[in-house]
Enzyme design. Structure first.
Site, PDB file in Angstrom:
ATOM      1  CE  LYS A 195      -3.838  -2.345   2.376  1.00  0.00           C
ATOM      2  NZ  LYS A 195      -4.771  -2.291   3.532  1.00  0.00           N
ATOM      3  CE1 TYR A 205      -9.335  -2.939   0.466  1.00  0.00           C
ATOM      4  CE2 TYR A 205      -8.680  -0.952  -0.699  1.00  0.00           C
ATOM      5  CZ  TYR A 205      -8.366  -2.022   0.133  1.00  0.00           C
ATOM      6  OH  TYR A 205      -7.087  -2.166   0.619  1.00  0.00           O
ATOM      7  CG  PHE A 228     -13.078   1.012   7.295  1.00  0.00           C
ATOM      8  CD1 PHE A 228     -12.620   0.414   6.129  1.00  0.00           C
ATOM      9  CD2 PHE A 228     -13.846   0.253   8.175  1.00  0.00           C
ATOM     10  CE1 PHE A 228     -12.913  -0.913   5.842  1.00  0.00           C
ATOM     11  CE2 PHE A 228     -14.135  -1.082   7.895  1.00  0.00           C
ATOM     12  CZ  PHE A 228     -13.671  -1.670   6.724  1.00  0.00           C
ATOM     13  NE  ARG A 262      -6.302 -12.493   4.914  1.00  0.00           N
ATOM     14  CZ  ARG A 262      -7.066 -11.400   5.039  1.00  0.00           C
ATOM     15  NH1 ARG A 262      -6.909 -10.384   4.201  1.00  0.00           N
ATOM     16  NH2 ARG A 262      -7.970 -11.321   5.977  1.00  0.00           N
ATOM     17  CB  THR A 317      -7.142  -5.911  10.006  1.00  0.00           C
ATOM     18  OG1 THR A 317      -7.655  -7.041   9.299  1.00  0.00           O
ATOM     19  CG2 THR A 317      -7.451  -4.643   9.230  1.00  0.00           C
ATOM     20  NE  ARG A 330      -2.045  -5.895   7.164  1.00  0.00           N
ATOM     21  CZ  ARG A 330      -3.209  -6.423   6.803  1.00  0.00           C
ATOM     22  NH1 ARG A 330      -3.794  -7.343   7.573  1.00  0.00           N
ATOM     23  NH2 ARG A 330      -3.796  -6.043   5.681  1.00  0.00           N
ATOM     24  CG  ASN A 358      -3.438  -2.663   7.016  1.00  0.00           C
ATOM     25  OD1 ASN A 358      -3.278  -2.310   5.849  1.00  0.00           O
ATOM     26  ND2 ASN A 358      -4.528  -3.271   7.437  1.00  0.00           N
ATOM     27  CG  HIS A 400      -5.171  -6.387  -0.371  1.00  0.00           C
ATOM     28  ND1 HIS A 400      -6.387  -6.420   0.263  1.00  0.00           N
ATOM     29  CD2 HIS A 400      -5.256  -7.274  -1.405  1.00  0.00           C
ATOM     30  CE1 HIS A 400      -7.174  -7.288  -0.361  1.00  0.00           C
ATOM     31  NE2 HIS A 400      -6.510  -7.818  -1.381  1.00  0.00           N
ATOM     32  CD  GLU A 447      -8.689  -9.189  -3.675  1.00  0.00           C
ATOM     33  OE1 GLU A 447      -7.517  -9.569  -3.410  1.00  0.00           O
ATOM     34  OE2 GLU A 447      -9.561  -9.003  -2.800  1.00  0.00           O
TER      35      GLU A 447
END
Ligand code: DAT
Ligand code: MG
Length: 138
Positions: A10, A50, A58, A86, A92, A103, A117, A120, A131
């Site tokens: 990100k 998203y 948010f 993940r 998160t 993270r 964070n 993704h 995606e």
């Protein structure tokens, strides 16, 4: 079964110069980088990416954050890479994400409306296929 997942570094990760460290962790875990590019997202692309979060408090800050700078989009490949990445990313909220995760080690709460964070990762085979199509086409 070998599978593919969509990973994004990100804008916070790119701006902080953490892209290399994040890619190194993906490779160190034993996954292969199948595709990689730096892109400036658009509102339209993020609305697709998203879609599941539209209407949540948010959502707007999340989209603005994702438009705040370039992202690095990656397709990583390997057995169970969707779950594996993940796990590598951590939960998160970066404040409580476990140490040892991307993270947990590299992120924190900056007191903003959205959790910045760093990464993704797709959360299921269906999400991954969807995606990867959004970011890389078919
Ligand atoms: P994840 O990125 O772990 O899959 P998610 O899909 O539930 O998490 O949410 C997408 C992003 O939105 C997440 O990475 C950070 C932000 N976000 C989620 N829940 C939030 C919350 N309660 N407050 C602020 N930002 C949030
Ligand atoms: Mg998610």
């Amino acid at each position: 079964m070998t599978e593919r997942t969509l990973i994004l570094v990100k804008p916070d990760g790119v701006k902080r110069g953490l892209t290399g460290q994040i890619i190194a962790r993906i490779e160190a875990k034993g996954y292969t980088i199948a595709e990689l590019k730096q892109v400036s997202a658009t509102r339209e692309l993020l609305a697709q990416h998203y879609a599941e979060h539209e209407g949540k408090p948010f959502y707007e800050p999340l989209v603005e954050f994702m438009l705040s700078g370039p992202v690095v989009a990656i397709v990583a490949e390997g057995h169970a890479v969707i779950t594996g990445f993940r796990s590598l990313a951590g939960t998160t909220d970066p404040t409580t994400a476990a140490p040892g995760t991307i993270r947990g080690d590299l992120g924190r709460d900056w007191g903003l409306k959205v959790q910045q964070n760093l990464v993704h990762g797709s959360d299921s085979p269906e999400s991954a296929a969807r995606e990867i199509g959004i970011w890389f086409g078919n």
